[in-house]
Design a protein around this motif. Structure first.
Motif, mmCIF file in Angstrom:
data_model
loop_
_atom_site.group_PDB
_atom_site.id
_atom_site.type_symbol
_atom_site.label_atom_id
_atom_site.label_comp_id
_atom_site.label_asym_id
_atom_site.label_seq_id
_atom_site.Cartn_x
_atom_site.Cartn_y
_atom_site.Cartn_z
ATOM 1 N N LEU A 131 0.841 -1.203 0.000
ATOM 2 C CA LEU A 131 0.000 0.000 0.000
ATOM 3 C C LEU A 131 0.877 1.254 0.000
ATOM 4 O O LEU A 131 0.579 2.230 -0.692
ATOM 5 N N VAL A 132 1.962 1.218 0.750
ATOM 6 C CA VAL A 132 2.878 2.359 0.809
ATOM 7 C C VAL A 132 3.445 2.674 -0.573
ATOM 8 O O VAL A 132 3.407 3.824 -1.040
ATOM 9 N N GLU A 133 3.966 1.644 -1.236
ATOM 10 C CA GLU A 133 4.648 1.872 -2.510
ATOM 11 C C GLU A 133 3.687 2.087 -3.679
ATOM 12 O O GLU A 133 3.942 2.928 -4.546
ATOM 13 N N ASP A 134 2.596 1.331 -3.693
ATOM 14 C CA ASP A 134 1.705 1.366 -4.853
ATOM 15 C C ASP A 134 0.643 2.452 -4.776
ATOM 16 O O ASP A 134 0.083 2.848 -5.805
ATOM 17 N N ILE A 154 2.050 14.858 4.624
ATOM 18 C CA ILE A 154 1.068 13.855 4.202
ATOM 19 C C ILE A 154 1.429 12.485 4.764
ATOM 20 O O ILE A 154 0.545 11.724 5.179
ATOM 21 N N TRP A 155 2.716 12.164 4.809
ATOM 22 C CA TRP A 155 3.116 10.904 5.447
ATOM 23 C C TRP A 155 2.687 10.895 6.911
ATOM 24 O O TRP A 155 2.276 9.861 7.453
ATOM 25 N N GLY A 156 2.782 12.036 7.576
ATOM 26 C CA GLY A 156 2.336 12.122 8.958
ATOM 27 C C GLY A 156 0.848 11.854 9.083
ATOM 28 O O GLY A 156 0.398 11.150 9.992
ATOM 29 N N PRO A 196 8.628 5.706 5.535
ATOM 30 C CA PRO A 196 8.130 7.014 5.978
ATOM 31 C C PRO A 196 7.018 6.952 7.007
ATOM 32 O O PRO A 196 6.817 7.928 7.738
ATOM 33 N N LEU A 197 6.275 5.867 7.099
ATOM 34 C CA LEU A 197 5.243 5.768 8.127
ATOM 35 C C LEU A 197 5.877 5.643 9.510
ATOM 36 O O LEU A 197 5.489 6.328 10.449
ATOM 37 N N ALA A 198 6.844 4.744 9.624
ATOM 38 C CA ALA A 198 7.503 4.534 10.909
ATOM 39 C C ALA A 198 8.233 5.791 11.375
ATOM 40 O O ALA A 198 8.356 6.038 12.578
ATOM 41 N N GLN A 199 8.701 6.601 10.439
ATOM 42 C CA GLN A 199 9.454 7.805 10.792
ATOM 43 C C GLN A 199 8.553 8.993 11.122
ATOM 44 O O GLN A 199 9.018 9.995 11.659
#
Length: 236
Positions: A131-134, A154-156, A196-199
């Motif tokens: 989901l992150v990449e696609d 947006i990642w946040g 980027p989600l974990a960060q």
């Protein structure tokens, strides 16, 4: 909606139970790729701005896009993460092949996937990182291109919403999916290290908080995100 996934969504997330459906949708369904057309994107944003009661073109555009993205991400994340955690079933939500329906106020209401793909089991590599990449990377880039917003904003937004959904599904259930837990930064995991989600979130006062402001406080009549706001200093 996809019935077996909708049935697995917790009652607390029921508002977004039907956030993903299999089928072509109605005449108002727009392929996500069409949002690359500035006219299409701006029309959706104008409807959203009007729904907030603001005069056209009077709001901070980056704040408006960020706030709109929160409405976009909630109906996406709820069925997608429910399917992964509770059914071990990735949904085919690639940005390039998914369509979107907006409600009358310009808010994203439902994502539409190809019917055949919705019931086909993807490869096991297609987890939350799929989901992150696609989907999320193209979406983040779209937002940046349309208003110049920093991608980390947006990642946040995505991290906060996915983290909330995961906690509503249950920490034991989410931790039983190591790839999902690692993507969200709940535990270590080489496959998702540095994503980027974990960060996007950090520990603060025994809870998790955004590292970067979502900007919604710049919109008239819109409350801040409260305890999630990075006004306090993050650790880690």
């Amino acid at each position: 909606m996809i019935p077996e996934i909708a049935a697995a969504v917790p009652a607390s997330l029921g508002t977004y139970r039907a956030g993903v459906a299999a089928g072509p949708g109605g005449p108002a369904a727009t392929p996500l790729t069409a949002l690359h057309d500035p006219a299409v994107f701006d029309a959706a944003l104008a409807a959203f701005e009007a729904g907030l009661g603001a005069a056209p073109g009077t709001t901070d555009r980056r704040a408006l896009v960020s706030y709109w993205s929160q409405f976009y991400l909630a109906p996406l994340a709820t069925p997608a993460l429910t399917a992964l955690v509770r059914l071990r079933r990735p949904l085919p939500l690639a940005f390039a092949t998914t369509s979107l329906e907006l409600d009358a106020a310009g808010r994203p209401a439902r994502f539409l996937v190809e019917p055949e793909a919705a019931y086909r089991m993807p490869g096991r590599s297609a987890g939350l990182m799929g989901l992150v990449e696609d989907h999320l990377r193209p979406f983040v880039e779209l937002c940046r291109a349309r208003c110049g917003i920093a991608p980390r904003v947006i990642w946040g937004n995505a991290a906060v919403i996915l983290d909330h959904v995961a906690r509503e599904l249950g920490e034991p259930e989410t931790l039983a999916c190591p790839e999902v837990a690692a993507c969200l930064g709940w535990c270590g995991g080489a496959p998702c290290a540095g994503n980027p989600l974990a960060q996007a979130l950090c520990a603060a006062g025994g809870s998790r908080r955004r590292r970067v402001c979502c900007l919604r406080r710049r919109l008239p009549g819109v409350a801040s995100c409260g305890a999630l706001c990075p006004a306090g200093r993050c650790r880690g």
